[in-house]
Structures are given as C-alpha cells and as structure tokens.
Design an enzyme around this catalytic site. Sequence first.
Site, PDB file in Angstrom:
ATOM      1  N   ARG A  11      80.660  23.494  51.076  1.00  0.00           N
ATOM      2  CA  ARG A  11      81.058  24.043  52.375  1.00  0.00           C
ATOM      3  C   ARG A  11      82.133  23.160  53.017  1.00  0.00           C
ATOM      4  O   ARG A  11      82.230  21.978  52.751  1.00  0.00           O
ATOM      5  CB  ARG A  11      79.864  24.099  53.332  1.00  0.00           C
ATOM      6  CG  ARG A  11      78.787  25.076  52.942  1.00  0.00           C
ATOM      7  CD  ARG A  11      77.759  25.238  54.066  1.00  0.00           C
ATOM      8  NE  ARG A  11      77.197  23.968  54.497  1.00  0.00           N
ATOM      9  CZ  ARG A  11      77.293  23.490  55.740  1.00  0.00           C
ATOM     10  NH1 ARG A  11      77.947  24.159  56.673  1.00  0.00           N
ATOM     11  NH2 ARG A  11      76.734  22.342  56.056  1.00  0.00           N
ATOM     12  N   ASN A  21      83.329  16.807  52.005  1.00  0.00           N
ATOM     13  CA  ASN A  21      83.602  17.089  50.594  1.00  0.00           C
ATOM     14  C   ASN A  21      85.026  16.773  50.157  1.00  0.00           C
ATOM     15  O   ASN A  21      85.303  16.716  48.955  1.00  0.00           O
ATOM     16  CB  ASN A  21      83.272  18.549  50.279  1.00  0.00           C
ATOM     17  CG  ASN A  21      81.783  18.809  50.283  1.00  0.00           C
ATOM     18  OD1 ASN A  21      80.997  17.988  49.813  1.00  0.00           O
ATOM     19  ND2 ASN A  21      81.371  19.945  50.836  1.00  0.00           N
ATOM     20  N   ARG A  70      83.120  31.964  49.605  1.00  0.00           N
ATOM     21  CA  ARG A  70      81.752  32.007  50.122  1.00  0.00           C
ATOM     22  C   ARG A  70      81.727  32.681  51.496  1.00  0.00           C
ATOM     23  O   ARG A  70      82.431  32.231  52.414  1.00  0.00           O
ATOM     24  CB  ARG A  70      81.207  30.584  50.214  1.00  0.00           C
ATOM     25  CG  ARG A  70      79.749  30.460  50.610  1.00  0.00           C
ATOM     26  CD  ARG A  70      79.300  29.018  50.382  1.00  0.00           C
ATOM     27  NE  ARG A  70      77.992  28.758  50.923  1.00  0.00           N
ATOM     28  CZ  ARG A  70      77.373  27.583  50.826  1.00  0.00           C
ATOM     29  NH1 ARG A  70      77.982  26.585  50.196  1.00  0.00           N
ATOM     30  NH2 ARG A  70      76.181  27.403  51.335  1.00  0.00           N
ATOM     31  N   SER A  81      71.436  26.098  49.660  1.00  0.00           N
ATOM     32  CA  SER A  81      72.215  26.065  48.417  1.00  0.00           C
ATOM     33  C   SER A  81      71.867  27.261  47.552  1.00  0.00           C
ATOM     34  O   SER A  81      72.727  27.818  46.861  1.00  0.00           O
ATOM     35  CB  SER A  81      71.938  24.771  47.647  1.00  0.00           C
ATOM     36  OG  SER A  81      72.412  23.656  48.359  1.00  0.00           O
ATOM     37  N   GLN A 107      75.944  18.790  42.674  1.00  0.00           N
ATOM     38  CA  GLN A 107      76.231  18.560  44.083  1.00  0.00           C
ATOM     39  C   GLN A 107      77.279  17.457  44.195  1.00  0.00           C
ATOM     40  O   GLN A 107      77.076  16.355  43.685  1.00  0.00           O
ATOM     41  CB  GLN A 107      74.961  18.174  44.847  1.00  0.00           C
ATOM     42  CG  GLN A 107      73.939  19.293  44.885  1.00  0.00           C
ATOM     43  CD  GLN A 107      72.838  19.046  45.895  1.00  0.00           C
ATOM     44  OE1 GLN A 107      72.505  19.911  46.691  1.00  0.00           O
ATOM     45  NE2 GLN A 107      72.253  17.867  45.863  1.00  0.00           N
ATOM     46  N   ARG A 161      45.954  -2.817  45.711  1.00  0.00           N
ATOM     47  CA  ARG A 161      47.389  -2.726  45.493  1.00  0.00           C
ATOM     48  C   ARG A 161      47.740  -3.124  44.058  1.00  0.00           C
ATOM     49  O   ARG A 161      47.439  -4.234  43.615  1.00  0.00           O
ATOM     50  CB  ARG A 161      48.121  -3.638  46.469  1.00  0.00           C
ATOM     51  CG  ARG A 161      49.635  -3.608  46.342  1.00  0.00           C
ATOM     52  CD  ARG A 161      50.277  -4.637  47.255  1.00  0.00           C
ATOM     53  NE  ARG A 161      50.050  -4.323  48.650  1.00  0.00           N
ATOM     54  CZ  ARG A 161      50.890  -3.616  49.400  1.00  0.00           C
ATOM     55  NH1 ARG A 161      52.011  -3.150  48.855  1.00  0.00           N
ATOM     56  NH2 ARG A 161      50.627  -3.393  50.660  1.00  0.00           N
TER      57      ARG A 161
END
Length: 233
Positions: A11, A21, A70, A81, A107, A161
């Site tokens: 996008r 991006n 898109r 997505s 991605q 632990r």
Amino acid sequence: MKNIICLIPARGGSKGIPKKNIKQVAGMPLIAHTLIHAKLSKYITHTAVSTDDSSIKKIAEEYGALVIDRPQSISNDSATSESALKHALEYLTDKLNLSPDLVIFLQCTSPIRESDDIDNAIRQFLNGNADSMLSVTPSHKFLWEKKGETATGINFDHQNRPRRQEAPAQFSENGSIYIFKPWVLNNLNNRLGGIIDLYIMNEDSAWEIDSLFDLYVVEQIILSKQPKQEATI
C-alpha cells in the site's frame, strides 16, 4: 509446478512511517529489496505487486514485476493482506489467464533474507506434505501475561524455570515468507491453513519494519550482509 506466483502487496499509505514501502534502505527503495529477492528465485515464474500507489507501481515495473491496481476499498488501514491477495489471485486468473499452482507471499516490510531463503523454503514445501508455510525465527524468550493483579508465565513455569538451552523449541513468526496453495486462501480466507509447515530463518530476520528504529536496524543488517550476498550473486 507450472505457475509459482510471487505476490507482494504494498500500500501507499502508512501511519507509522509515511511512504514506508519506498523509503530508501541501504541505497534503494524498501520494496526493491523484496523485488530483487523474488527475481533471483529459480522457482518463481511470475512476480506481481498489488498497490494503490503510482510511485510503488513505477518501481515495481522497473524491476520487471506485473502490477495489479489495488482498489481503494481494500487499501485503507483496516484492509487485510488476505483481501489484497484474494483480489490479486482473481485478477491474475480472470484478466491474465494465469492460474497459480502455488503462491509465494512476500512482505516488503520484512526484507531480511539470505540469497537462497526463498528457494530453500519452496524446496522444503514441495518436498513435504504441507498446504501452507510461514517463515519463523527461533525464540528463546520467556513470555509473561498479567491476569488481574498477578502475572504468570505463558510458555514456562516460573517456579521451575528451565535453562534456555533445555526449553522446548519455540518459534516467532517473522513475516518474511509465506507459501500456500491457492485453495487455502480461497476456501479459508487465510494465508495459512491445512497442514502448516515452518521454514526456519536466521534470528536477525525477526526484524519487521514498524517504526523508524526498525528501519534503522534493518538497514544496518542489510548493509552488513551486502558483501556476502554480492559475492554469492
């Protein structure tokens, strides 16, 4: 498989980092790193970028990718997505008569990959029985949650632990590589379903870019890998 399609949703909008991006990372737009990774794959037959942004579209075309416009209805902050992936698959099938046998979903905000990660993941998928796959990194963290007034361990007992090297193997989703058969997305409306496999990557690939600090760290990691990757290529 005849058609192994790589889909990269990207996008134009981003609240955390405007124009994320296409931000310059190690000398090139962020999305360019993922486009190059897809181009270097021996198995990917077509790469398509789904975007609503003209600048992203231009970069995608410069790197030889198909571009899918898109719709704005699935380009806002609440869009998933999965909605972009489904629209992209429908476009490829209906408009380009390109029916995928397998989908590689990358991605661009998780760009830290070794030069052969994508092909190693595809080989692992093709040699197994999985319907979908996600890339992960080993996790050795002890996780806590708070319920009411007290906190308790999620993945360990604080009263007994374990040593980290003795703790059960656990993995963190790193967002870098997803692989799925088309029916998984079409039938389940999800990138993951059926038999799910894990592709294990180096721990530095756990970084996903959500903030300027992430952007800085990822850039430093990419710069540290460049000489090795250039020698490999």
